[in-house]
Design an enzyme around this catalytic site. Structure first.
Site, PDB file in Angstrom:
ATOM      1  N   CYS A  74       0.864  -1.184   0.000  1.00  0.00           N
ATOM      2  CA  CYS A  74       0.000   0.000   0.000  1.00  0.00           C
ATOM      3  C   CYS A  74       0.894   1.224   0.000  1.00  0.00           C
ATOM      4  O   CYS A  74       1.595   1.487   0.980  1.00  0.00           O
ATOM      5  CB  CYS A  74      -0.920   0.006   1.223  1.00  0.00           C
ATOM      6  SG  CYS A  74      -1.915   1.515   1.368  1.00  0.00           S
ATOM      7  N   CYS A 218      -5.046   6.071  -4.074  1.00  0.00           N
ATOM      8  CA  CYS A 218      -4.376   4.761  -4.026  1.00  0.00           C
ATOM      9  C   CYS A 218      -2.962   4.936  -4.568  1.00  0.00           C
ATOM     10  O   CYS A 218      -2.782   5.239  -5.751  1.00  0.00           O
ATOM     11  CB  CYS A 218      -5.144   3.731  -4.853  1.00  0.00           C
ATOM     12  SG  CYS A 218      -4.344   2.105  -4.936  1.00  0.00           S
TER      13      CYS A 218
END
Length: 277
Positions: A74, A218
């Protein structure tokens, strides 16, 4: 058990960050889901655990989606991770080596407070993504019910399927995204990205994240979209990636080179929750 945490975000992609070095942590999938629940818990897109490294890295970085599933990488979380360990006196290094399920990432705290992360070398081999295809190609045709969509597929430590769209605001992120996420050609599911090219150095992006749904930003999705666009000759490095909440900046010099991502990391509040579930 009382659990101390910090709520953080990177461009609105929000996290519960937990120090598992200085407090003993053992969370079940049910507890993770409850913590991430915006009505019954604290609420977040992902839960980040800071643990002692097992190898020669400074820390170990574990990421759990809101559905309780552990994932490999991430990007926005990596920036929040390095901000957290600095703010809490866990390191004074500007450049921190972090173990993840997909390998070591190296975030660096910049003088202006932003964080740059070496996100590693992108993978295009379908076996490594993983994606079911006969051979590597710049784009693939993906069957969705009664229609075909053209995607690029790349791994940034986690799998991404990127589409180019002409109108991002009306892209079928919420209806088509879940279908792509669980498509049979992606054995480990996939993050579905929709990018609109503004110019060769600027795109707009929305991402339907695997196990989390559409998020406000993201980091790995931004890297994957920029890399896919450069591979297809649509973009040139550096690339500004605009989300509804702000921008990330991506640099990639081409095949077998690492991707560099720069963006903000913000601490919102510290808290404590009694785990009674």
């Amino acid at each position: 058990m009382k659990l101390k945490f910090t709520k953080m975000h990177g461009l609105g992609n929000d996290f519960i960050v937990i120090d598992a070095v200085n407090q003993q942590i053992s969370l079940s999938p049910e507890q993770l889901r409850r913590l991430a629940d915006r009505h019954l818990g604290v609420g977040c897109d992902q839960i980040l655990l800071i643990e002692k490294a097992e190898g020669d890295a400074d820390f170990r970085y574990r990421i759990f989606n809101a559905d309780g599933g552990e994932v490999e990488q991430c990007g926005n979380g990596a920036r929040c991770f390095v901000r957290y360990v600095h703010d809490h006196g866990m390191t004074d290094k500007q450049q921190v080596r972090i173990e993840t399920l997909s390998g070591v990432v190296i975030p660096e705290l910049e003088a202006d407070g932003e964080v740059t992360v070496n996100m590693g070398v992108p993978k295009f081999d379908p076996v490594e993504i993983p994606f079911i295809a006969e051979q590597r190609a710049p784009t693939y045709s993906l069957s969705l019910d009664d229609r075909q969509v053209e995607i690029s597929s790349v791994s940034m430590g986690n799998p991404h399927a990127v589409q180019v769209v002409s109108d991002l605001d009306n892209a079928p992120v919420l209806t088509e995204g879940p279908v792509i996420e669980k498509h049979s050609r992606f054995p480990q599911r996939v993050n579905a990205g929709y990018m609109q090219v503004v110019d060769p150095h600027h795109i707009r992006l929305r991402v339907y994240e695997r196990g989390a749904g559409e998020t406000l930003a993201c980091g790995t999705g931004a890297c994957a979209a920029a890399v896919a666009g450069i591979q297809r000759g649509l973009l040139e490095s550096p690339v500004r990636v605009s989300f509804s909440t702000g921008d990330l900046f991506i640099r990639w010099e081409g095949e077998n080179q690492p991707v560099w991502m720069t963006g903000p990391a913000v601490a919102v509040f510290d808290g404590e929750i009694e785990l009674q579930f």
